[in-house]
Motif scaffolding. Structure first.
Motif, PDB file in Angstrom:
ATOM      1  N   GLU A 166       1.047  18.463   1.086  1.00 56.30           N
ATOM      2  CA  GLU A 166       0.239  18.741   2.274  1.00 56.30           C
ATOM      3  C   GLU A 166      -1.188  18.187   2.203  1.00 56.30           C
ATOM      4  OE1 GLU A 166       0.390  22.873   3.254  1.00 56.30           O
ATOM      5  OE2 GLU A 166       2.560  22.881   3.520  1.00 56.30           O
ATOM      6  N   GLU A 167      -1.478  17.386   1.190  1.00 56.03           N
ATOM      7  CA  GLU A 167      -2.797  16.767   1.074  1.00 56.03           C
ATOM      8  C   GLU A 167      -2.693  15.250   1.245  1.00 56.03           C
ATOM      9  OE1 GLU A 167      -5.829  18.142   0.887  1.00 56.03           O
ATOM     10  OE2 GLU A 167      -4.779  20.046   1.182  1.00 56.03           O
ATOM     11  N   VAL A 168      -3.702  14.669   1.888  1.00 56.42           N
ATOM     12  CA  VAL A 168      -3.767  13.220   2.029  1.00 56.42           C
ATOM     13  C   VAL A 168      -4.311  12.641   0.724  1.00 56.42           C
ATOM     14  CG1 VAL A 168      -4.906  11.303   3.219  1.00 56.42           C
ATOM     15  CG2 VAL A 168      -4.040  13.260   4.537  1.00 56.42           C
ATOM     16  N   VAL A 169      -3.455  11.947   0.003  1.00 58.76           N
ATOM     17  CA  VAL A 169      -3.846  11.395  -1.300  1.00 58.76           C
ATOM     18  C   VAL A 169      -3.975   9.878  -1.272  1.00 58.76           C
ATOM     19  CG1 VAL A 169      -2.907  13.327  -2.624  1.00 58.76           C
ATOM     20  CG2 VAL A 169      -1.420  11.392  -2.044  1.00 58.76           C
ATOM     21  N   GLY A 170      -3.569   9.267  -0.173  1.00 60.72           N
ATOM     22  CA  GLY A 170      -3.688   7.829  -0.035  1.00 60.72           C
ATOM     23  C   GLY A 170      -3.700   7.439   1.427  1.00 60.72           C
ATOM     24  N   VAL A 171      -4.313   6.298   1.709  1.00 63.02           N
ATOM     25  CA  VAL A 171      -4.435   5.820   3.092  1.00 63.02           C
ATOM     26  C   VAL A 171      -4.302   4.307   3.094  1.00 63.02           C
ATOM     27  CG1 VAL A 171      -5.840   5.780   5.185  1.00 63.02           C
ATOM     28  CG2 VAL A 171      -6.135   7.654   3.533  1.00 63.02           C
ATOM     29  N   THR A 172      -3.692   3.775   4.123  1.00 62.43           N
ATOM     30  CA  THR A 172      -3.737   2.335   4.333  1.00 62.43           C
ATOM     31  C   THR A 172      -3.792   2.045   5.827  1.00 62.43           C
ATOM     32  OG1 THR A 172      -2.714   0.197   3.809  1.00 62.43           O
ATOM     33  CG2 THR A 172      -1.222   2.011   4.330  1.00 62.43           C
ATOM     34  N   THR A 193      -4.537  -6.500   5.867  1.00 62.82           N
ATOM     35  CA  THR A 193      -4.734  -5.184   5.283  1.00 62.82           C
ATOM     36  C   THR A 193      -6.204  -4.825   5.434  1.00 62.82           C
ATOM     37  OG1 THR A 193      -2.991  -5.532   3.648  1.00 62.82           O
ATOM     38  CG2 THR A 193      -4.550  -3.790   3.199  1.00 62.82           C
ATOM     39  N   ASP A 194      -6.494  -3.846   6.284  1.00 60.72           N
ATOM     40  CA  ASP A 194      -7.879  -3.450   6.512  1.00 60.72           C
ATOM     41  C   ASP A 194      -8.443  -2.729   5.296  1.00 60.72           C
ATOM     42  OD1 ASP A 194      -7.674  -4.483   9.061  1.00 60.72           O
ATOM     43  OD2 ASP A 194      -7.092  -2.582   9.933  1.00 60.72           O
ATOM     44  N   PHE A 195      -7.707  -1.757   4.797  1.00 57.94           N
ATOM     45  CA  PHE A 195      -8.136  -1.064   3.581  1.00 57.94           C
ATOM     46  C   PHE A 195      -6.973  -0.264   3.011  1.00 57.94           C
ATOM     47  CE2 PHE A 195      -8.988   2.054   6.916  1.00 57.94           C
ATOM     48  CZ  PHE A 195      -8.487   3.234   6.370  1.00 57.94           C
ATOM     49  N   THR A 196      -7.092   0.052   1.758  1.00 52.04           N
ATOM     50  CA  THR A 196      -6.138   0.929   1.071  1.00 52.04           C
ATOM     51  C   THR A 196      -6.930   1.851   0.157  1.00 52.04           C
ATOM     52  OG1 THR A 196      -4.412  -0.771   1.095  1.00 52.04           O
ATOM     53  CG2 THR A 196      -4.125   1.064  -0.453  1.00 52.04           C
ATOM     54  N   ILE A 197      -6.609   3.120   0.205  1.00 58.03           N
ATOM     55  CA  ILE A 197      -7.247   4.091  -0.679  1.00 58.03           C
ATOM     56  C   ILE A 197      -6.176   4.727  -1.558  1.00 58.03           C
ATOM     57  CG2 ILE A 197      -8.525   6.266  -0.842  1.00 58.03           C
ATOM     58  CD1 ILE A 197      -9.814   5.622   1.827  1.00 58.03           C
ATOM     59  N   ILE A 198      -6.371   4.623  -2.851  1.00 55.87           N
ATOM     60  CA  ILE A 198      -5.524   5.320  -3.823  1.00 55.87           C
ATOM     61  C   ILE A 198      -6.357   6.487  -4.324  1.00 55.87           C
ATOM     62  CG2 ILE A 198      -4.174   5.128  -5.937  1.00 55.87           C
ATOM     63  CD1 ILE A 198      -3.243   3.296  -3.636  1.00 55.87           C
ATOM     64  N   LEU A 240       0.993   5.913  -6.432  1.00 53.37           N
ATOM     65  CA  LEU A 240       0.581   5.670  -5.053  1.00 53.37           C
ATOM     66  C   LEU A 240       0.482   4.184  -4.707  1.00 53.37           C
ATOM     67  CD1 LEU A 240      -2.165   8.362  -4.356  1.00 53.37           C
ATOM     68  CD2 LEU A 240      -0.145   7.915  -2.962  1.00 53.37           C
ATOM     69  N   GLY A 241      -0.026   3.391  -5.638  1.00 51.82           N
ATOM     70  CA  GLY A 241      -0.194   1.974  -5.343  1.00 51.82           C
ATOM     71  C   GLY A 241       1.122   1.317  -4.977  1.00 51.82           C
ATOM     72  N   ARG A 242       2.126   1.526  -5.791  1.00 47.92           N
ATOM     73  CA  ARG A 242       3.452   0.942  -5.531  1.00 47.92           C
ATOM     74  C   ARG A 242       4.062   1.544  -4.269  1.00 47.92           C
ATOM     75  NH1 ARG A 242       7.379  -1.941  -8.044  1.00 47.92           N
ATOM     76  NH2 ARG A 242       9.541  -1.417  -7.617  1.00 47.92           N
ATOM     77  N   PHE A 243       3.922   2.860  -4.107  1.00 45.30           N
ATOM     78  CA  PHE A 243       4.491   3.540  -2.939  1.00 45.30           C
ATOM     79  C   PHE A 243       3.929   2.955  -1.646  1.00 45.30           C
ATOM     80  CE2 PHE A 243       4.068   6.949   0.247  1.00 45.30           C
ATOM     81  CZ  PHE A 243       5.405   7.292   0.434  1.00 45.30           C
ATOM     82  N   ILE A 244       2.601   2.848  -1.565  1.00 41.63           N
ATOM     83  CA  ILE A 244       1.974   2.349  -0.344  1.00 41.63           C
ATOM     84  C   ILE A 244       2.299   0.879  -0.123  1.00 41.63           C
ATOM     85  CG2 ILE A 244      -0.249   1.800   0.710  1.00 41.63           C
ATOM     86  CD1 ILE A 244      -1.326   4.431  -0.404  1.00 41.63           C
ATOM     87  N   ALA A 245       2.224   0.062  -1.176  1.00 43.77           N
ATOM     88  CA  ALA A 245       2.499  -1.366  -1.029  1.00 43.77           C
ATOM     89  C   ALA A 245       3.919  -1.599  -0.530  1.00 43.77           C
ATOM     90  CB  ALA A 245       2.267  -2.086  -2.356  1.00 43.77           C
ATOM     91  N   HIS A 284      -2.147  -9.477  -8.953  1.00 45.06           N
ATOM     92  CA  HIS A 284      -0.762  -9.298  -9.393  1.00 45.06           C
ATOM     93  C   HIS A 284       0.198  -9.291  -8.208  1.00 45.06           C
ATOM     94  CE1 HIS A 284       2.450  -8.018 -12.084  1.00 45.06           C
ATOM     95  NE2 HIS A 284       2.761  -7.076 -11.212  1.00 45.06           N
ATOM     96  N   LEU A 285      -0.255  -8.729  -7.086  1.00 46.01           N
ATOM     97  CA  LEU A 285       0.589  -8.704  -5.889  1.00 46.01           C
ATOM     98  C   LEU A 285       0.747 -10.091  -5.263  1.00 46.01           C
ATOM     99  CD1 LEU A 285      -0.648  -5.458  -4.076  1.00 46.01           C
ATOM    100  CD2 LEU A 285       1.564  -5.816  -5.193  1.00 46.01           C
TER     101      LEU A 285
END
Length: 223
Positions: free
Chosen positions: A54-60, A73-78, A85-90, A143-144
């Motif tokens: 229930e918490e926002v832990v990442g944003v893109t 990609t405007d921004f990504t927050i881990i 999170l990095g792999r999940f969001i990507a 790396h991406l």
């Protein structure tokens, strides 16, 4: 973990998203709360949050441009370590973009991103969030597959005060590894469209655009 799109400033998730942005990014990179109403309601702008317990832990935030078959990609927050999170969001972002490209009858060509260069300007601590360390992020994005466009880059401040923001590189991740340059017309058209929302352009940005117009191609360099 859930990947949820936010389309309104009235969504309770947006308040958490915006607070996380203010904690992580410098002020000139954060649009005021109320000014997000239009972007969130714009179907071409895609803002997603990663929600864990229930918490926002990442944003893109990103967008797809069907006329060029590219994304930005405007921004990504881990926001928290140890959650993948990095792999999940990507992965979720790429799945979404490939679906948008598929609806356009093509496969995605690639994606732009502005990437901090801590070797030039090292004063961004991103609120002390270690997962956002600019040295780490730069290597992860390399790396991406992101590569740096070979020209001195500035962008207009999102505070819309006419100042130029330095210390970043404009980068591009081609999905075809053999691509090592872009047409300068694509770069100019993209930047002109992307920053059309900001009417007060700094002279340094205008000069940069004119210099790009004088070129045919822009090389892609390793980060």
């Amino acid at each position: 973990m859930d990947y949820i799109r936010v389309t309104s400033i009235d969504d309770p998730l947006f308040a958490k998203l915006h607070q996380l942005m203010k904690e992580v990014f410098p002020p000139e990179e954060v649009l005021d709360f109320d000014l997000w109403k239009g972007p969130l309601e714009d179907p071409s702008i895609r803002v997603f949050v990663a929600v864990h317990q229930e918490e926002v832990v990442g944003v893109t935030e990103y967008r797809y441009y069907p006329e060029w078959n590219i994304a930005m990609t405007d921004f990504t927050i881990i926001g928290r370590p140890g959650l993948g999170l990095g792999r999940f969001i990507a992965n979720k972002r790429m799945e979404d973009l490939q679906e948008l490209a598929s609806q356009n009858g093509v496969e995605l060509n690639g994606m732009f991103a502005e990437i901090y260069d801590p070797y030039r300007i090292g004063d961004h601590d991103f609120g002390g969030v270690k997962t956002m360390d600019p040295y780490v992020r730069r290597e992860v994005l390399s790396h991406l597959g992101y590569k740096r466009l070979d020209f001195p880059y500035v962008h207009p401040s999102w505070e819309n005060d006419g100042t130029a923001v330095e210390g970043l590189d404009l980068c591009f991740m081609p999905l075809d590894d053999s691509v090592n340059e872009l047409k300068s017309t694509l770069v100019v058209d993209f930047l002109s469209t992307y920053y059309s929302v900001l009417p007060d352009k700094p002279q340094a940005w205008l000069d940069m655009i004119e210099q790009l117009k004088s070129k045919e191609m822009v090389h892609l360099l390793e980060l």
